[in-house]
Enzyme design. Structure first.
Site, PDB file in Angstrom:
ATOM      1  N   HIS A  53       1.485  11.345  18.155  1.00 19.83           N
ATOM      2  CA  HIS A  53       2.211  10.109  17.856  1.00 19.83           C
ATOM      3  C   HIS A  53       1.947   9.095  18.972  1.00 19.83           C
ATOM      4  O   HIS A  53       1.627   9.474  20.105  1.00 19.83           O
ATOM      5  CB  HIS A  53       3.708  10.376  17.775  1.00 19.83           C
ATOM      6  CG  HIS A  53       4.114  11.171  16.577  1.00 19.83           C
ATOM      7  ND1 HIS A  53       5.418  11.230  16.155  1.00 19.83           N
ATOM      8  CD2 HIS A  53       3.402  11.942  15.718  1.00 19.83           C
ATOM      9  CE1 HIS A  53       5.500  11.999  15.077  1.00 19.83           C
ATOM     10  NE2 HIS A  53       4.283  12.453  14.801  1.00 19.83           N
ATOM     11  N   GLU A  55       3.925   7.311  20.804  1.00 20.01           N
ATOM     12  CA  GLU A  55       4.754   7.499  21.996  1.00 20.01           C
ATOM     13  C   GLU A  55       4.287   8.683  22.831  1.00 20.01           C
ATOM     14  O   GLU A  55       4.252   8.610  24.059  1.00 20.01           O
ATOM     15  CB  GLU A  55       6.234   7.702  21.610  1.00 20.01           C
ATOM     16  CG  GLU A  55       6.847   6.541  20.876  1.00 20.01           C
ATOM     17  CD  GLU A  55       6.722   6.628  19.359  1.00 20.01           C
ATOM     18  OE1 GLU A  55       7.518   5.967  18.672  1.00 20.01           O
ATOM     19  OE2 GLU A  55       5.835   7.359  18.837  1.00 20.01           O
ATOM     20  N   CYS A  83      10.661   9.232  16.677  1.00 22.01           N
ATOM     21  CA  CYS A  83      11.140  10.398  15.934  1.00 22.01           C
ATOM     22  C   CYS A  83      11.803  11.365  16.927  1.00 22.01           C
ATOM     23  O   CYS A  83      11.726  11.162  18.149  1.00 22.01           O
ATOM     24  CB  CYS A  83       9.975  11.064  15.213  1.00 22.01           C
ATOM     25  SG  CYS A  83       8.849  11.963  16.318  1.00 22.01           S
TER      26      CYS A  83
END
Length: 150
Positions: A53, A55, A83
């Site tokens: 992801h 991040e 998330c």
């Protein structure tokens, strides 16, 4: 949130980076003085890695550049609300502030699968306070999602 927001220009850069990468997800990390440490998109499909992801990639790149897993005092700006996996990584890295564009609900409404747990709900259980601000240029971020999903 308005264009006059102090981090609107950074979010615009993330939107541009996401477009170039062909994904709605991109993030950057700023140090305590506001200097950019890392900017990365989501690379799940390219790397065939479900943990890639935006991040997570930004945290990995920033930690490598700084030579430390401790990112205390840093500010993560991301196109979409983190998330639960990314929120946990934010906790473990010590990031102090998160600013995001589109919420988990907005991501789900755009047709992407998400665990419907707000980052703030998860992070409130930590001993390290993380300031979370959402909605920065959310309508611009929403446009990153394929038209068919809207």
């Amino acid at each position: 949130m308005p264009e006059s927001h102090p981090f609107a220009s950074q979010m615009r850069r993330l939107i541009d980076a996401a477009i170039v990468a062909g994904t709605p997800y991109a993030s950057m990390l700023l140090d305590a003085e506001g200097n950019e440490i890392a900017l990365t998109p989501n690379r799940v499909k390219q790397e065939q890695d479900p943990t890639s992801h935006a991040e997570m990639n930004t945290i990995r790149e920033a930690s490598a550049r700084l030579g430390s897993a401790d990112l205390s005092g840093c500010h993560l700006i991301t196109t979409c609300e983190p998330c639960p996996m990314c929120a946990a990584a934010i906790f473990w890295s010590g990031i102090s502030k998160v600013t995001f564009g589109l919420s988990i609900e907005g991501i789900t409404a755009a047709g992407h699968r998400q665990i419907p747990l707000k980052a703030a709900a998860l992070l409130k259980h930590s001993r390290n306070p993380v300031e979370i601000e959402g909605g920065l240029l959310a309508e611009e971020v929403r446009k990153l999602f394929p038209k068919k999903a809207l």
